[in-house]
Design a protein around this motif. Structure first.
Motif, PDB file in Angstrom:
ATOM      1  N   ILE A 244       5.405 -31.262  56.132  1.00  0.00           N
ATOM      2  CA  ILE A 244       4.997 -32.647  55.878  1.00  0.00           C
ATOM      3  C   ILE A 244       6.228 -33.487  55.583  1.00  0.00           C
ATOM      4  CG2 ILE A 244       3.746 -34.147  54.250  1.00  0.00           C
ATOM      5  CD1 ILE A 244       1.667 -31.914  53.999  1.00  0.00           C
ATOM      6  N   VAL A 245       6.280 -34.643  56.218  1.00  0.00           N
ATOM      7  CA  VAL A 245       7.370 -35.578  55.947  1.00  0.00           C
ATOM      8  C   VAL A 245       6.743 -36.874  55.436  1.00  0.00           C
ATOM      9  CG1 VAL A 245       9.241 -36.935  56.965  1.00  0.00           C
ATOM     10  CG2 VAL A 245       8.833 -34.582  57.742  1.00  0.00           C
ATOM     11  N   ALA A 246       7.255 -37.366  54.319  1.00  0.00           N
ATOM     12  CA  ALA A 246       6.768 -38.629  53.771  1.00  0.00           C
ATOM     13  C   ALA A 246       7.835 -39.688  53.970  1.00  0.00           C
ATOM     14  CB  ALA A 246       6.465 -38.476  52.285  1.00  0.00           C
ATOM     15  N   VAL A 247       7.426 -40.831  54.515  1.00  0.00           N
ATOM     16  CA  VAL A 247       8.348 -41.950  54.728  1.00  0.00           C
ATOM     17  C   VAL A 247       7.838 -43.098  53.867  1.00  0.00           C
ATOM     18  CG1 VAL A 247       9.393 -43.474  56.436  1.00  0.00           C
ATOM     19  CG2 VAL A 247       8.671 -41.163  57.109  1.00  0.00           C
ATOM     20  N   ASN A 248       8.572 -43.418  52.823  1.00  0.00           N
ATOM     21  CA  ASN A 248       8.048 -44.377  51.848  1.00  0.00           C
ATOM     22  C   ASN A 248       9.188 -44.868  50.960  1.00  0.00           C
ATOM     23  OD1 ASN A 248       6.419 -45.580  49.659  1.00  0.00           O
ATOM     24  ND2 ASN A 248       4.731 -44.434  50.554  1.00  0.00           N
ATOM     25  N   PRO A 249       9.192 -46.139  50.584  1.00  0.00           N
ATOM     26  CA  PRO A 249      10.207 -46.604  49.631  1.00  0.00           C
ATOM     27  C   PRO A 249       9.968 -46.047  48.232  1.00  0.00           C
ATOM     28  CG  PRO A 249       9.059 -48.463  50.672  1.00  0.00           C
ATOM     29  CD  PRO A 249       8.322 -47.232  51.050  1.00  0.00           C
ATOM     30  N   LEU A 250       8.732 -45.611  47.957  1.00  0.00           N
ATOM     31  CA  LEU A 250       8.397 -45.097  46.631  1.00  0.00           C
ATOM     32  C   LEU A 250       8.110 -43.596  46.700  1.00  0.00           C
ATOM     33  CD1 LEU A 250       5.851 -47.840  45.427  1.00  0.00           C
ATOM     34  CD2 LEU A 250       8.245 -47.627  44.761  1.00  0.00           C
ATOM     35  N   PRO A 251       8.599 -42.841  45.714  1.00  0.00           N
ATOM     36  CA  PRO A 251       8.283 -41.410  45.674  1.00  0.00           C
ATOM     37  C   PRO A 251       6.890 -41.234  45.080  1.00  0.00           C
ATOM     38  CG  PRO A 251       9.709 -42.000  43.836  1.00  0.00           C
ATOM     39  CD  PRO A 251       9.442 -43.272  44.591  1.00  0.00           C
ATOM     40  N   GLU A 252       5.837 -41.560  45.843  1.00  0.00           N
ATOM     41  CA  GLU A 252       4.480 -41.563  45.303  1.00  0.00           C
ATOM     42  C   GLU A 252       4.077 -40.145  44.875  1.00  0.00           C
ATOM     43  OE1 GLU A 252       3.428 -44.417  44.809  1.00  0.00           O
ATOM     44  OE2 GLU A 252       3.293 -45.739  46.569  1.00  0.00           O
ATOM     45  N   ALA A 253       3.467 -40.044  43.692  1.00  0.00           N
ATOM     46  CA  ALA A 253       3.131 -38.722  43.140  1.00  0.00           C
ATOM     47  C   ALA A 253       2.335 -37.883  44.134  1.00  0.00           C
ATOM     48  CB  ALA A 253       2.339 -38.892  41.846  1.00  0.00           C
ATOM     49  N   GLY A 254       1.369 -38.482  44.776  1.00  0.00           N
ATOM     50  CA  GLY A 254       0.499 -37.735  45.680  1.00  0.00           C
ATOM     51  C   GLY A 254       1.211 -37.206  46.914  1.00  0.00           C
ATOM     52  N   LEU A 255       2.381 -37.738  47.208  1.00  0.00           N
ATOM     53  CA  LEU A 255       3.112 -37.249  48.378  1.00  0.00           C
ATOM     54  C   LEU A 255       4.005 -36.071  48.019  1.00  0.00           C
ATOM     55  CD1 LEU A 255       4.163 -40.699  49.876  1.00  0.00           C
ATOM     56  CD2 LEU A 255       2.492 -39.124  50.852  1.00  0.00           C
ATOM     57  N   MET A 256       4.257 -35.922  46.728  1.00  0.00           N
ATOM     58  CA  MET A 256       5.242 -34.931  46.313  1.00  0.00           C
ATOM     59  C   MET A 256       4.595 -33.580  46.026  1.00  0.00           C
ATOM     60  SD  MET A 256       7.846 -36.540  46.720  1.00  0.00           S
ATOM     61  CE  MET A 256       7.958 -38.170  47.353  1.00  0.00           C
ATOM     62  N   ALA A 268      -4.256 -24.443  36.928  1.00  0.00           N
ATOM     63  CA  ALA A 268      -3.376 -23.814  35.948  1.00  0.00           C
ATOM     64  C   ALA A 268      -1.920 -23.768  36.396  1.00  0.00           C
ATOM     65  CB  ALA A 268      -3.869 -22.386  35.683  1.00  0.00           C
ATOM     66  N   GLY A 269      -1.664 -23.795  37.688  1.00  0.00           N
ATOM     67  CA  GLY A 269      -0.308 -23.544  38.166  1.00  0.00           C
ATOM     68  C   GLY A 269       0.473 -24.806  38.452  1.00  0.00           C
ATOM     69  N   ARG A 270       1.473 -24.642  39.283  1.00  0.00           N
ATOM     70  CA  ARG A 270       2.336 -25.773  39.619  1.00  0.00           C
ATOM     71  C   ARG A 270       1.790 -26.595  40.787  1.00  0.00           C
ATOM     72  NH1 ARG A 270       7.121 -26.775  38.983  1.00  0.00           N
ATOM     73  NH2 ARG A 270       7.851 -26.667  41.124  1.00  0.00           N
ATOM     74  N   GLY A 271       0.702 -26.070  41.397  1.00  0.00           N
ATOM     75  CA  GLY A 271       0.136 -26.786  42.537  1.00  0.00           C
ATOM     76  C   GLY A 271       0.959 -26.548  43.790  1.00  0.00           C
ATOM     77  N   THR A 272       0.731 -27.380  44.806  1.00  0.00           N
ATOM     78  CA  THR A 272       1.391 -27.207  46.090  1.00  0.00           C
ATOM     79  C   THR A 272       2.407 -28.321  46.293  1.00  0.00           C
ATOM     80  OG1 THR A 272      -0.713 -26.435  46.934  1.00  0.00           O
ATOM     81  CG2 THR A 272       0.963 -26.971  48.576  1.00  0.00           C
ATOM     82  N   GLN A 273       3.622 -27.941  46.662  1.00  0.00           N
ATOM     83  CA  GLN A 273       4.565 -28.983  47.030  1.00  0.00           C
ATOM     84  C   GLN A 273       4.128 -29.533  48.373  1.00  0.00           C
ATOM     85  OE1 GLN A 273       8.694 -27.888  47.645  1.00  0.00           O
ATOM     86  NE2 GLN A 273       8.991 -29.834  48.719  1.00  0.00           N
ATOM     87  N   LEU A 274       4.011 -30.837  48.495  1.00  0.00           N
ATOM     88  CA  LEU A 274       3.505 -31.379  49.756  1.00  0.00           C
ATOM     89  C   LEU A 274       4.645 -31.760  50.698  1.00  0.00           C
ATOM     90  CD1 LEU A 274       0.321 -33.387  48.725  1.00  0.00           C
ATOM     91  CD2 LEU A 274       0.443 -31.180  49.852  1.00  0.00           C
ATOM     92  N   ALA A 275       5.421 -32.771  50.358  1.00  0.00           N
ATOM     93  CA  ALA A 275       6.433 -33.246  51.306  1.00  0.00           C
ATOM     94  C   ALA A 275       7.607 -32.267  51.395  1.00  0.00           C
ATOM     95  CB  ALA A 275       6.927 -34.620  50.910  1.00  0.00           C
ATOM     96  N   ASP A 276       7.922 -31.829  52.624  1.00  0.00           N
ATOM     97  CA  ASP A 276       9.110 -31.001  52.850  1.00  0.00           C
ATOM     98  C   ASP A 276      10.326 -31.886  53.002  1.00  0.00           C
ATOM     99  OD1 ASP A 276       7.929 -28.148  53.420  1.00  0.00           O
ATOM    100  OD2 ASP A 276       6.627 -29.621  54.389  1.00  0.00           O
ATOM    101  N   GLN A 277      10.082 -33.098  53.467  1.00  0.00           N
ATOM    102  CA  GLN A 277      11.183 -34.053  53.565  1.00  0.00           C
ATOM    103  C   GLN A 277      10.667 -35.408  53.116  1.00  0.00           C
ATOM    104  OE1 GLN A 277      12.753 -34.911  57.518  1.00  0.00           O
ATOM    105  NE2 GLN A 277      14.545 -35.970  56.673  1.00  0.00           N
ATOM    106  N   PHE A 278      11.442 -36.068  52.258  1.00  0.00           N
ATOM    107  CA  PHE A 278      11.058 -37.402  51.785  1.00  0.00           C
ATOM    108  C   PHE A 278      12.125 -38.380  52.239  1.00  0.00           C
ATOM    109  CE2 PHE A 278      11.340 -40.426  47.992  1.00  0.00           C
ATOM    110  CZ  PHE A 278      10.425 -41.318  48.540  1.00  0.00           C
ATOM    111  N   LEU A 350      14.687 -35.328  60.634  1.00  0.00           N
ATOM    112  CA  LEU A 350      13.327 -35.665  61.074  1.00  0.00           C
ATOM    113  C   LEU A 350      13.183 -35.424  62.585  1.00  0.00           C
ATOM    114  CD1 LEU A 350      10.473 -36.745  60.735  1.00  0.00           C
ATOM    115  CD2 LEU A 350      11.389 -39.068  60.798  1.00  0.00           C
ATOM    116  N   ALA A 351      14.211 -35.829  63.346  1.00  0.00           N
ATOM    117  CA  ALA A 351      14.139 -35.649  64.802  1.00  0.00           C
ATOM    118  C   ALA A 351      14.048 -34.159  65.145  1.00  0.00           C
ATOM    119  CB  ALA A 351      15.360 -36.286  65.461  1.00  0.00           C
ATOM    120  N   GLN A 352      14.817 -33.338  64.428  1.00  0.00           N
ATOM    121  CA  GLN A 352      14.758 -31.894  64.706  1.00  0.00           C
ATOM    122  C   GLN A 352      13.380 -31.325  64.368  1.00  0.00           C
ATOM    123  OE1 GLN A 352      18.141 -30.753  62.424  1.00  0.00           O
ATOM    124  NE2 GLN A 352      19.546 -31.575  63.981  1.00  0.00           N
ATOM    125  N   ARG A 353      12.841 -31.770  63.243  1.00  0.00           N
ATOM    126  CA  ARG A 353      11.484 -31.318  62.893  1.00  0.00           C
ATOM    127  C   ARG A 353      10.501 -31.716  63.989  1.00  0.00           C
ATOM    128  NH1 ARG A 353      10.528 -29.847  57.623  1.00  0.00           N
ATOM    129  NH2 ARG A 353      12.257 -30.207  56.183  1.00  0.00           N
TER     130      ARG A 353
END
Ligand code: MGD
Ligand code: MGD
Ligand code: SF4
Ligand code: MO
Length: 758
Positions: A244-256, A268-278, A350-353
């Motif tokens: 997942i790549v997030a393109v945004n001026p803000l590091p929105e919590a839901g994207l991270m 209970a845990g750390r949850g899932t990291q969403l964005a691989d590239q921000f 991003l282009a390589q991805r």
């Protein structure tokens, strides 16, 4: 309005949902509606025999969980299903002068509207009237206009397909295509860009495509707040190996990072990291970024011919590759870096991805649509996707994420000031009256029309036009010039306080409530952001005995108006449609493409999916039958030194102009909305300090001083040179004429501002 500054602010959250999400959903629900009503409503939400969540347009998975709702869906239900009502005494106690001093938050908290009220010309207050009186006034005034184009019929995206269909029929039987809607301020740019390039203005994917994608690029969208259950789909996609790549001026919590409250790991845990590239892009930099990525894709193909592009697809289904290649060959990398604020290495990654991924989905929302260059920017998404055949196959596609729960369905049903001739022909054949052909007014056009005295009456099926549109001062003045405003709504907002010389409020049932008509309990239908259509059935008793459904109000209004005017009522049997919504659906089946056999299909367990040529068979309904790669001139927004580029955003505790609470939990803002988020280095460079109070002035060539007063500066990790403030308050800063090319959507995400300490 007095500024509403928070006393203190905290650093933004790094993750979304989890236990606080559940608590924030359930505590207010139980407090507002009581435990029995809460359980009944929340557990039937988004289920096959229940009602469709009235908040956003995110789709439902085929396999539903017992609790298929999110924190913000629960807030929307709690807000609508409150037992609190606006009683007769309220109108006596609160003249319009008083209502105009109240905030959107206060207005929404007063409870549900339960009886029709009328403000006579020259009077300073609403008084309760009977439904018959209300319809008589409406009929008399609209029938008395010199020309049907002196009326405009606004729609917000919560209306059901049935209500929308009868509403557009009413407007056109009356004689006008003036059907502005919230979509004009929302995804209009998407419709324009996709319509021109692939022939259909809607998403080319289905829900299941997320789980099959290798790469999902999320541009200009904040799903953690605005489409929260999308995080579950993203989590599933990651489990299947997507990046997942997030393109945004803000590091929105839901994207991270996402802590799914329905899994043990999420609780209970750390949850899932969403964005691989921000990619922390500058406001308005997306077109440059997309061009730079496409350029790299083309360069990779040139370096190893036959290995990168999907040449077979391009040859068979598209046009414009040579022109695009030639155009991007001249792309100025320096200009790209300035416009995006990114490094070449970030863009390379991003282009390589993109090139590595077999199946790519790009999603977007308001961060892309509300810019001057929104339409060409979205066309660049199409370019990028087409280069590797990422349209019309599993796990790949263009995915605009719509806002209001039924905004897409309303359009399908004919709510648009420029419906194509085929639709108007079908309407005319079905009902036998001459349908007006000239394009009508959009939202900005309607406000301009009111200001110029050309539009004399406004009817609104939901929404808050004056609160949502730009240039608040100008819009309020324009509204005040009309002879009549009519609001069909569930709750109060600014558009009930700022009205025409005469005004009506017609209260209506919400989606949670049982809708009984002469033929029995009715269901309604809606379409989500991926073209899936399904039924919705209210679950609780209406909050007031006198409430009418939207369909009943619209059909009775149509009868009142058409009966009252010369030429008589016309051929449409409105009463039959009110009695039994199956009758409306039979008309829909014959008029709306893809809705054949509608009554049967919407009663299937999962509903049905509207046909979509590009998605289903790579058939592109453009004039030449091809998907178009397009050449778009780069013209980044220029922000002079000492100024910032400001975007207007939603907090986690609001739905558009509805303010649930004055907090924004994920961004660390509590107890106030008058903030301006600025990068710490910009705060310092401007000689300000975190916590300082400033007036925000916007700067436009028209020289008018538009100002948002008394904002608290919050040092915030946004992109450099960029700032953010909340909509609708910040609408005061955007002139009515600042609209996107082609789509005429207000430019709410790139306002040049100057901060002045107070
Ligand atoms: N809870 C809740 N849910 C909602 C709504 C709500 O108000 N509250 N509103 C509904 C409606 S009608 C809509 S349209 C949707 C809106 O959903 P979103 O589009 O997610 O809403 P916005 O708050 O406008 O957020 C825009 C996002 O784009 C980013 N952005 C802004 N400008 C740019 C840019 O130039 N480039 C890029 N790449 N990013 C940018 C912002 O930082 C922000 O994260 O949500 C729907 N759902
Ligand atoms: N600056 C700036 N301006 C923006 C935006 C932005 O990002 N920045 N976003 C734009 C976008 S994306 C949109 S969609 C528009 C939103 O514009 P609108 O759709 O006009 O505004 P809402 O706030 O969604 O409307 C809320 C009102 O709808 C009524 N309502 C709620 N439920 C129902 C119902 O079931 N039936 C009926 N009849 N009425 C109901 C209630 O009275 C409620 O107060 O705003 C736009 N304006
Ligand atoms: S994601 Fe949207 S539609 Fe689904 S429950 Fe949440 S607010 Fe409602
Ligand atoms: Mo929207």
């Amino acid at each position: 309005m007095t500024p509403d500054r928070p006393k203190e602010t905290k650093p933004p959250k790094q993750w979304a949902a989890g236990v606080p999400g559940i608590v924030h959903a359930l505590v207010p629900a139980v407090r507002g509606m009581g435990p029995a009503r809460s359980a009944k409503l929340l557990l039937s939400m988004n289920h096959q025999d229940g009602f469709d969540c009235m908040s956003c347009a995110w789709p439902d998975p085929d396999r539903r969980k017992p609790a298929e709702f999110c924190e913000n869906g629960a807030k929307a239900v709690t807000w609508e299903a409150t037992p609190l009502v606006v009683d007769a005494q309220f109108w006596a106690d609160h003249p319009l002068d008083d209502l105009r001093t109240r905030s959107e938050h206060w207005l929404g908290q007063q409870g549900r509207l339960v009886e029709p009220v009328h403000k006579a010309a020259g009077s300073d207050r609403y008084v309760p009237v009977s439904w018959d009186e209300a319809f008589a006034i409406l009929g008399d005034r609209l029938a008395g206009l010199e020309h049907p184009d002196q009326a405009a019929f606004y729609t917000s995206g919560r209306a059901s397909n049935e209500a929308a269909f009868v509403y557009q029929l009413f407007a056109r039987a009356f004689g006008t295509n003036n059907l502005p809607d919230c979509s004009n301020m929302c995804h209009e740019s998407t419709g324009a860009a996709l319509g021109e390039t692939i022939g259909v203005g809607k998403a080319t994917i289905t829900y299941d495509d997320f789980a099959q994608a290798d790469l999902i690029v999320i541009m200009g969208q904040n799903p953690g707040t605005n489409h929260p259950r999308m995080l579950t789909a993203l989590e599933e996609a990651k489990e299947h190996g997507a990046s997942i790549v997030a393109v945004n001026p803000l590091p929105e919590a839901g994207l991270m990072r996402y802590k799914n409250p329905q899994t043990v790991r999420g609780l209970a845990g750390r949850g899932t990291q969403l964005a691989d590239q921000f990619l922390q892009i500058r406001l308005g930099g997306d077109m440059a970024l997309l061009q730079a990525v496409s350029r790299r894709v083309l360069d990779a193909e040139a370096a190893a011919p036959g290995t990168v592009l999907d040449q077979a697809f391009l040859d068979a289904h598209t046009s414009g590759l040579a022109e695009l290649t030639a155009h991007l060959a001249d792309l100025d990398e320096e200009a790209v870096l300035t416009a995006t604020g990114l490094t070449s290495a970030e863009i390379d990654e991003l282009a390589q991805r993109y090139v590595r991924a077999e199946r790519v989905i790009v999603t977007w929302a308001m961060g892309l649509t509300q810019h001057t260059k929104a339409v060409p920017t979205i066309k660049e998404i199409v370019n990028l996707l087409l280069l590797r055949g990422n349209i019309g196959r599993p796990g790949a596609g263009a995915s605009p994420i719509r806002g209001h729960s039924n905004v897409q369905g309303d359009r399908t049903m004919g709510i648009w000031e420029q419906m194509p001739p085929e639709f108007l022909d079908a309407l005319e054949a079905e009902f036998g009256f001459p349908v007006p052909r000239e394009h009508g007014l959009d939202t900005v056009g309607t406000v301009e029309g009111m200001a110029a005295g050309r539009v004399r009456a406004l009817v609104a099926l939901g929404g808050n036009l004056v609160g949502a549109v730009s240039d608040t001062a100008a819009a309020e003045e324009a509204l005040g010039r009309t002879d009549l405003t009519v609001q069909i709504s569930t709750k109060l907002n600014r558009s009930h306080a700022v009205v025409g010389k005469e005004a009506l409020i017609l209260p209506t049932l919400g989606r949670t409530e049982v809708d009984r008509q002469a033929s029995g309990e009715q269901l309604v239908t809606v379409e989500d952001t991926v073209c899936a259509v399904h039924a919705s059935r209210g679950k609780v008793e209406p909050v007031g005995p006198g409430l009418l459904s939207e369909v009943a109000i619209v059909t009775r209004a149509a009868r009142a108006v058409l009966d009252a005017r010369e030429g008589g009522p016309g051929p449409v049997d409105w009463a039959a449609m009110e009695r039994d919504y199956d009758v409306i659906r039979e008309h829909i089946a014959r008029v709306v493409p893809g809705c054949e056999d509608y009554n049967a299909k919407v009663r299937r367990t999962q509903g049905f999916r509207l046909p979509h040529g590009p998605r289903d068979s790579r058939t592109f309904p453009t004039p030449d039958g091809r998907a178009h790669l397009t050449v778009n001139e780069l013209a980044p927004v220029v922000c002079p030194p000492g100024r910032l580029l400001l975007q207007t955003i939603r907090s986690h505790d609001q739905f558009n102009t509805t303010i649930y609470r004055r907090d924004d939990r994920y961004r660390g803002i509590k107890g106030g909305r008058s903030v301006v988020l600025v990068h710490p280095d910009d705060v310092a460079e401007l000689g300000l300090a975190d916590g300082a109070t400033v007036d925000v002035h916007s700067e436009y060539a028209d020289g008018v001083d538009r100002v948002l007063r008394g904002q608290r500066v919050v040092a915030y990790p946004t992109a450099r040179g960029c700032a953010a403030a909340y909509f609708p308050e910040a609408n005061v800063l955007v002139p009515l004429g600042a609209t996107a090319e082609t789509s005429r959507t207000p430019v709410s995400k790139a306002v040049v501002v100057r901060l002045e300490p107070v």
